[in-house]
Design an enzyme around this catalytic site. Structure first.
Site, PDB file in Angstrom:
ATOM      1  CG  HIS A  71      35.863  21.563  55.203  1.00  0.00           C
ATOM      2  ND1 HIS A  71      36.693  20.486  55.446  1.00  0.00           N
ATOM      3  CD2 HIS A  71      35.769  21.667  53.853  1.00  0.00           C
ATOM      4  CE1 HIS A  71      37.077  19.966  54.289  1.00  0.00           C
ATOM      5  NE2 HIS A  71      36.531  20.666  53.310  1.00  0.00           N
TER       6      HIS A  71
ATOM      7  NE  ARG B 250      33.428  18.440  53.167  1.00  0.00           N
ATOM      8  CZ  ARG B 250      34.454  17.871  53.786  1.00  0.00           C
ATOM      9  NH1 ARG B 250      34.425  17.728  55.104  1.00  0.00           N
ATOM     10  NH2 ARG B 250      35.511  17.460  53.118  1.00  0.00           N
TER      11      ARG B 250
ATOM     12  CD  GLU C 273      36.135  21.066  59.303  1.00  0.00           C
ATOM     13  OE1 GLU C 273      37.262  21.584  59.209  1.00  0.00           O
ATOM     14  OE2 GLU C 273      35.762  20.119  58.586  1.00  0.00           O
TER      15      GLU C 273
ATOM     16  CD  GLU D 260      40.353  16.390  60.580  1.00  0.00           C
ATOM     17  OE1 GLU D 260      39.521  16.496  61.507  1.00  0.00           O
ATOM     18  OE2 GLU D 260      40.029  16.291  59.388  1.00  0.00           O
TER      19      GLU D 260
ATOM     20  CG  HIS E  53      40.671  20.713  58.076  1.00  0.00           C
ATOM     21  ND1 HIS E  53      39.803  20.518  57.026  1.00  0.00           N
ATOM     22  CD2 HIS E  53      41.725  21.399  57.561  1.00  0.00           C
ATOM     23  CE1 HIS E  53      40.308  21.066  55.923  1.00  0.00           C
ATOM     24  NE2 HIS E  53      41.482  21.595  56.226  1.00  0.00           N
TER      25      HIS E  53
END
Length: 388
Positions: free
Chosen positions: A147, A202, A150, A349, A274
């Protein structure tokens, strides 16, 4: 300051050098849709702990020299363009690729750069392989910026590559007995677009009916693709979770599939980075039922979370995708676990719940280092004979 002085100075300051303060613009949270990461309501979980070592961070200067440039005798040579690779700021694609190529030049015995595919717009998808060529090695996959907005993921993945390479001769066997397949920018078109046009983009830059709408690459893998209708992904091209017209319709995801499935070295770990919700999640995302390896994956995730907590005090929650977030169908970690048969597959994440995708520069190094501790801890954990 030479490299030795830099290392001593770095250790004196608790092994890290300070980052530039972020600008006022960076500190502002825009009104755009910044909530479309792999995150929603979260239930608390507890982790488990390991103690990390100190390693030497690097801030090497990498140089780019244009090739085949002919200079007439009377012409004054142009000053060479200097591409500085550090972890005090976020870098553009050319700096990232130059950094990878410089590692290959400086450490040819263990580093090789491959082009594993082309993006929708024809950019190279570059992978750095770190290996001592031992036939008994297992393989580890690391990727960032699937993405594109990020950015911290690319910073972390490049940092991991740098610290593994520069400390390869004096690091633990749980690091050197692996072949490292590292893709810092899996979505190069989107990554470039976030630096030039739209910071919050994204998806990739795929077209639909002659319009660039993009595909969410982390909904384009085959396992669980299209399950649960619009709840786990979307068939609407303008939706931020658009899964594409078919599984592996996008060259970026096909490059991951082909590289992993064609490898003669069996993969043991798959880590896709992410941001921004400080989670360590594992399969499944396409259904509510736990996977058969739930407890083993939970334990490995808890080991990573505790290593992070011991380093920085940041709490990364651990659980399956559906436990901690919501349905996510066609993800890379579901595919890598179910189809590629990789036993330890996680989506990490990174920071930050406070700043979302606009993480301040002064948090880059700490984010990199806490995840280096996590990766070290996971490698030691998966090497224990009883684990598989």
């Amino acid at each position: 300051m030479n490299y030795s002085e830099q290392s001593v100075d770095a250790f004196r300051r608790n092994n890290f050098f300070s980052s530039d303060d972020s600008s006022e613009e960076t500190k502002k949270v825009t009104q755009k849709t910044e909530s479309c990461t792999q995150t929603r309501t979260i239930r608390k979980r507890r982790g488990a702990l390991v103690s990390p070592k100190n390693y030497i961070p690097s801030g090497m200067i990498h140089k780019y020299i244009s090739k085949n440039k002919k200079i007439a005798p009377s012409e004054r040579p142009r000053r060479r363009r200097i591409l500085l690779m550090d972890w005090k700021r976020f870098h553009k694609l050319d700096v990232i690729y130059s950094f990878m190529e410089e590692l290959e030049k400086d450490f040819p015995a263990i580093c090789t750069v491959y082009v594993i595919g082309k993006s929708v717009e024809g950019r190279d998808i570059k992978m750095l392989k770190i290996s001592n060529s031992n036939a008994t090695n297992a393989a580890v996959w690391l990727d960032g910026s699937i993405h594109s907005r990020e950015w911290i993921t690319t910073a972390v993945v490049t940092y991991l590559a740098d610290i593994i390479v520069r400390n390869f001769q004096n690091t633990s066997s749980s690091i050197t007995n692996k072949d490292w397949y590292i893709v810092p920018v899996l979505n190069p078109d989107g990554y470039v677009y976030t630096h030039t046009r739209d910071r919050m983009w994204r998806k990739n830059r795929a077209r639909h009916d002659s319009e660039i709408v993009g595909v969410d690459l982390n909904r384009n893998f085959s396992f669980g693709w299209g399950n649960n209708g619009e709840e786990g992904s979307s068939d609407m091209p303008n939706n931020v979770f658009y899964r594409g017209p078919a599984p592996f319709s996008e060259p970026e995801t096909a490059a991951v599939r082909d590289t992993i499935l064609s490898s003669s070295t069996p993969f043991k770990v798959f880590l896709s980075f992410h941001s921004y919700y400080e989670l360590i999640i594992f399969p499944w995302g396409y259904k509510t039922e736990p996977c058969a390896d739930y407890l083993r994956l939970l334990e490995g995730g808890a080991i990573m979370a505790r290593a992070i907590f011991e380093y920085s005090g940041i709490i990364y929650k651990v659980g399956s995708t559906k436990d901690l977030t919501y349905y996510a169908c066609g993800t890379s970690i579901d595919w890598s676990h179910a189809i590629a048969k990789i036993p330890y597959t996680y989506m990490i994440e990174l920071r930050s719940k406070k700043y979302k995708f606009r993480l301040p520069r002064d948090q880059i190094l700490d984010t990199c280092n806490e995840n280096w501790k996590a990766v070290q801890a996971l490698m030691e954990f998966v090497d224990q004979p009883s684990r598989i």
